[in-house]
Design a protein around this motif. Structure first.
Motif, PDB file in Angstrom:
ATOM      1  N   LYS A   1       1.915  13.750   0.176  1.00  0.00           N
ATOM      2  CA  LYS A   1       1.130  14.069  -1.008  1.00  0.00           C
ATOM      3  C   LYS A   1       1.529  15.419  -1.587  1.00  0.00           C
ATOM      4  O   LYS A   1       1.666  16.402  -0.872  1.00  0.00           O
TER       5      LYS A   1
ATOM      6  N   GLU B   1      -2.866   0.221   9.419  1.00  0.00           N
ATOM      7  CA  GLU B   1      -3.171   0.823   8.124  1.00  0.00           C
ATOM      8  C   GLU B   1      -3.379   2.328   8.259  1.00  0.00           C
ATOM      9  O   GLU B   1      -3.035   3.102   7.353  1.00  0.00           O
ATOM     10  N   SER B   2      -3.892   2.758   9.389  1.00  0.00           N
ATOM     11  CA  SER B   2      -4.107   4.192   9.602  1.00  0.00           C
ATOM     12  C   SER B   2      -2.788   4.957   9.582  1.00  0.00           C
ATOM     13  O   SER B   2      -2.735   6.113   9.138  1.00  0.00           O
ATOM     14  N   GLU B   3      -1.707   4.332  10.042  1.00  0.00           N
ATOM     15  CA  GLU B   3      -0.408   4.995  10.027  1.00  0.00           C
ATOM     16  C   GLU B   3       0.178   5.030   8.622  1.00  0.00           C
ATOM     17  O   GLU B   3       0.892   5.965   8.256  1.00  0.00           O
TER      18      GLU B   3
ATOM     19  N   GLU C   1       0.999   3.866  -3.263  1.00  0.00           N
ATOM     20  CA  GLU C   1       0.614   5.264  -3.072  1.00  0.00           C
ATOM     21  C   GLU C   1       1.778   6.213  -3.377  1.00  0.00           C
ATOM     22  O   GLU C   1       1.574   7.292  -3.942  1.00  0.00           O
TER      23      GLU C   1
ATOM     24  N   VAL D   1       1.236   8.559   3.921  1.00  0.00           N
ATOM     25  CA  VAL D   1       0.923   8.946   2.539  1.00  0.00           C
ATOM     26  C   VAL D   1       0.406  10.376   2.497  1.00  0.00           C
ATOM     27  O   VAL D   1       0.788  11.172   1.615  1.00  0.00           O
ATOM     28  N   GLU D   2      -0.441  10.718   3.426  1.00  0.00           N
ATOM     29  CA  GLU D   2      -0.975  12.093   3.475  1.00  0.00           C
ATOM     30  C   GLU D   2       0.150  13.111   3.669  1.00  0.00           C
ATOM     31  O   GLU D   2       0.105  14.216   3.128  1.00  0.00           O
TER      32      GLU D   2
ATOM     33  N   LYS E   1       0.837  -1.204   0.000  1.00  0.00           N
ATOM     34  CA  LYS E   1       0.000   0.000   0.000  1.00  0.00           C
ATOM     35  C   LYS E   1       0.872   1.254   0.000  1.00  0.00           C
ATOM     36  O   LYS E   1       0.623   2.199  -0.771  1.00  0.00           O
TER      37      LYS E   1
ATOM     38  N   VAL F   1      -1.707   5.319   5.971  1.00  0.00           N
ATOM     39  CA  VAL F   1      -2.483   6.412   5.378  1.00  0.00           C
ATOM     40  C   VAL F   1      -1.923   7.759   5.821  1.00  0.00           C
ATOM     41  O   VAL F   1      -1.791   8.694   5.017  1.00  0.00           O
TER      42      VAL F   1
END
Length: 342
Positions: free
Chosen positions: A338, A327-329, A269, A334-335, A265, A331
């Motif tokens: 960006k 998974e929240s970490e 990303e 990735v944020e 993931k 995400v």
């Protein structure tokens, strides 16, 4: 701050902790003579599909590497390894301290090939040099690549032809075997290598590696080597309980699959955002290239290793996911990057 530094930041999977608590007051023999270690060995042999191997449980990767390699080599014999190999770069000269030289080979992807081995043999023709005897590989490698089955077959054939031992470091074997790009079965490994180990430390255990001796000549007196080098644990049950829990069903592979999914993931990303990578890794380690300015910002929120300088303005970092990575970490990471690709 969330850590992507390694895959042993967390303690152990809850099932392992529960098993340790539930068996805590059961009295058992020491030094691996307990029922848990014996059951773990039985389960590992079942998963491998081979009853003829010897299985020894040790506490960590460096300990396993140095005991095995020093046990198998004569004083004048040496190991061949990629220059990125763990025994060459991150074990404080442990192998050399046992009296054995490591012949390091530069590779483009962290993997040794028959050509690499043949070249080393050609460069060491007589008794005025150390004698190459053991080929050390890691699966997955230190830069996240994995060996395909055909690659391992060719390497195995080269070693057999030249009377060399083939030793696979499996600290991250779970990740390699569960990679979507993998075509190598666990059951195929004993016929292709002389010795390998299944890593627990980096895949949900508190600690522990399961060393598998496949060649008959390597089995004799191995527990003597373990004892002499401080690896025959009085409370061997601590290792046995963990490997019993990991292999009584598919937990070991489920944990490795989760680590790979989180890395995939991240990888996908980052690619979408336009970032490039130092190496193409299908396992739980990825090596994106960021600007040094972005790295500095990310270090305020996340922990990771800066792997190497790419140029004056950019560096490759290593991101490692684990059985427990949230998974929240992923995400959140990735944020944070960006719109920052250059």
């Amino acid at each position: 701050m969330y850590s992507f530094k390694n895959d042993y930041s967390e303690g152990a999977h809850p099932r392992i902790l529960q098993a340790l608590v539930e068996t805590n007051l059961i009295q058992e023999d020491g030094y691996g003579g307990d029922q848990f270690t014996q059951k773990a060995i039985e389960l590992i042999k079942q998963h491998i599909g081979n009853d003829d191997v010897d299985v020894h449980l040790l506490s960590g990767g460096t300990q396993t590497n140095l005991i095995a390699i020093s046990a198998f080599l004569k004083p004048h014999e040496a190991a061949i390894a990629a220059s990125t190999g763990h025994i060459f770069t991150h074990e404080t000269g442990a192998i050399e301290a046992t009296g054995h030289k490591i012949i390091a080979v530069d590779t483009k992807d962290g993997k040794l090939t028959p050509a690499h081995v043949e070249q080393v043999l050609n460069d060491h023709p007589d008794e005025h040099m150390v004698k190459p005897k053991l080929v050390y590989i890691s699966n997955s490698t230190e830069i996240g690549t994995i060996y395909q089955k055909e690659e391992l077959i060719q390497l195995s054939e080269t070693c057999k032809k030249n009377n060399l031992l083939l030793f696979m470091d499996g600290a991250r074997l779970g990740s390699a075997l569960c990679s979507k790009e993998n075509d190598l079965e666990l059951s195929a490994i004993p016929s292709l290598v002389d010795v390998f180990y299944i890593g627990g430390t980096k895949n949900g255990a508190l600690l522990g590696e399961a060393l598998i001796l496949c060649r008959e000549a390597l089995k004799e007196d191995f527990r003597y080597h373990m004892k002499q080098k401080g690896a025959l644990l009085a409370k061997g049950r601590v290792l046995g309980i963990q490997f019993q829990e990991l292999f009584k069903d598919n937990l070991y592979f489920e944990l490795a699959s989760h680590a790979n999914e989180m890395a995939e993931k991240l990888n996908n990303e980052l690619k979408k955002e336009g970032f490039s990578f130092l190496t193409a890794s299908p396992s739980n380690q990825i090596f994106p290239i960021f600007s040094n300015a972005l790295i500095k910002e990310l270090q305020t929120k996340f922990a990771f290793h800066i792997w190497e300088e790419v140029d004056k303005e950019h560096s490759a970092i290593r991101l490692v996911t684990s059985w427990a990575t949230k998974e929240s970490e992923v995400v959140a990471f990735v944020e944070a990057i960006k719109g920052r690709a250059l």
